[in-house]
Design a protein around this motif. Structure first.
Motif, short mmCIF file in Angstrom:
data_model
loop_
_atom_site.label_atom_id
_atom_site.label_comp_id
_atom_site.label_asym_id
_atom_site.label_seq_id
_atom_site.Cartn_x
_atom_site.Cartn_y
_atom_site.Cartn_z
N MET A 1 0.84 -1.18 0.00
CA MET A 1 0.00 0.00 0.00
C MET A 1 0.88 1.25 0.00
N SER A 2 0.46 2.26 -0.66
CA SER A 2 1.24 3.49 -0.81
C SER A 2 1.07 4.40 0.40
N ASP A 3 2.13 5.19 0.68
CA ASP A 3 2.08 6.15 1.78
C ASP A 3 1.51 7.48 1.33
N ILE A 4 1.19 7.61 0.05
CA ILE A 4 0.66 8.86 -0.49
C ILE A 4 -0.82 8.96 -0.14
N PRO A 5 -1.25 10.04 0.54
CA PRO A 5 -2.66 10.18 0.90
C PRO A 5 -3.52 10.48 -0.33
N THR A 6 -4.77 10.08 -0.28
CA THR A 6 -5.70 10.39 -1.37
C THR A 6 -6.09 11.86 -1.31
N PRO A 7 -6.67 12.39 -2.40
CA PRO A 7 -6.98 13.83 -2.46
C PRO A 7 -7.86 14.36 -1.33
N LEU A 8 -8.71 13.51 -0.76
CA LEU A 8 -9.62 13.99 0.28
C LEU A 8 -9.33 13.38 1.65
N ALA A 9 -8.15 12.77 1.81
CA ALA A 9 -7.79 12.16 3.08
C ALA A 9 -7.48 13.24 4.12
N ALA A 10 -7.92 12.99 5.35
CA ALA A 10 -7.63 13.92 6.44
C ALA A 10 -6.20 13.69 6.91
N PRO A 11 -5.50 14.67 7.37
CA PRO A 11 -5.90 16.07 7.45
C PRO A 11 -5.67 16.79 6.12
N LEU A 12 -6.64 17.59 5.74
CA LEU A 12 -6.53 18.38 4.51
C LEU A 12 -5.66 19.61 4.76
N VAL A 13 -4.90 19.99 3.74
CA VAL A 13 -4.03 21.17 3.82
C VAL A 13 -4.64 22.32 3.03
N PHE A 14 -5.31 21.98 1.92
CA PHE A 14 -5.90 22.99 1.03
C PHE A 14 -7.41 22.79 0.96
N GLY A 15 -8.13 23.88 0.70
CA GLY A 15 -9.58 23.81 0.51
C GLY A 15 -9.91 23.08 -0.78
N VAL A 16 -10.82 22.14 -0.73
CA VAL A 16 -11.15 21.33 -1.91
C VAL A 16 -12.05 22.07 -2.91
N TYR A 17 -12.59 23.20 -2.52
CA TYR A 17 -13.43 23.99 -3.44
C TYR A 17 -12.72 25.25 -3.93
N THR A 18 -11.65 25.66 -3.25
CA THR A 18 -10.96 26.90 -3.61
C THR A 18 -9.50 26.70 -3.97
N GLY A 19 -8.84 25.67 -3.45
CA GLY A 19 -7.43 25.45 -3.68
C GLY A 19 -6.53 26.32 -2.83
N VAL A 20 -7.10 27.04 -1.87
CA VAL A 20 -6.36 27.94 -0.98
C VAL A 20 -6.01 27.18 0.30
N LYS A 21 -4.82 27.47 0.86
CA LYS A 21 -4.43 26.83 2.13
C LYS A 21 -5.51 27.09 3.18
N LEU A 22 -5.87 26.05 3.91
CA LEU A 22 -6.97 26.15 4.88
C LEU A 22 -6.71 27.19 5.97
N ASP A 23 -5.45 27.40 6.35
CA ASP A 23 -5.19 28.36 7.41
C ASP A 23 -5.38 29.81 6.97
N VAL A 24 -5.48 30.07 5.66
CA VAL A 24 -5.74 31.43 5.17
C VAL A 24 -7.05 31.54 4.39
N GLU A 25 -7.76 30.43 4.22
CA GLU A 25 -9.00 30.44 3.45
C GLU A 25 -10.12 31.15 4.22
N ASP A 26 -10.82 32.02 3.55
CA ASP A 26 -11.98 32.70 4.11
C ASP A 26 -13.20 31.80 3.93
#
Length: 78
Positions: free
Chosen positions: A1-26
């Motif tokens: 099995m691969s160590d690469i997380p899937t696109p929607l695996a937690a914890p997310l770093v970027f917003g899945v609707y905006t592509g902006v880092k979650l810590d700066v996303e409005d």
């Protein structure tokens, strides 16, 4: 099995609707249709890259060039 997380695996770093880092996303930048669950994710939550999204009558699938594919059917089975 691969160590690469899937696109929607937690914890997310970027917003899945905006592509902006979650810590700066409005929260107001998320489209209303996405807030209602009517829009598939468009960006990878791991790297922020735009995904190739296929919308079908029974759901959707999304593919990130780095993190693989996720399907809405998989998410409903969890």
């Amino acid at each position: 099995m691969s160590d690469i997380p899937t696109p929607l695996a937690a914890p997310l770093v970027f917003g899945v609707y905006t592509g902006v880092k979650l810590d700066v996303e409005d929260p107001q930048s998320i489209p209303r249709a996405a807030q209602l669950g009517l829009e598939p994710p468009r960006y990878c939550g791991q790297c922020g890259r735009r995904m190739v999204v296929q919308v079908r009558p029974d759901g959707w699938s999304a593919r990130c060039s780095r993190h693989g594919t996720v399907d809405s059917v998989e998410l409903t089975q969890r």
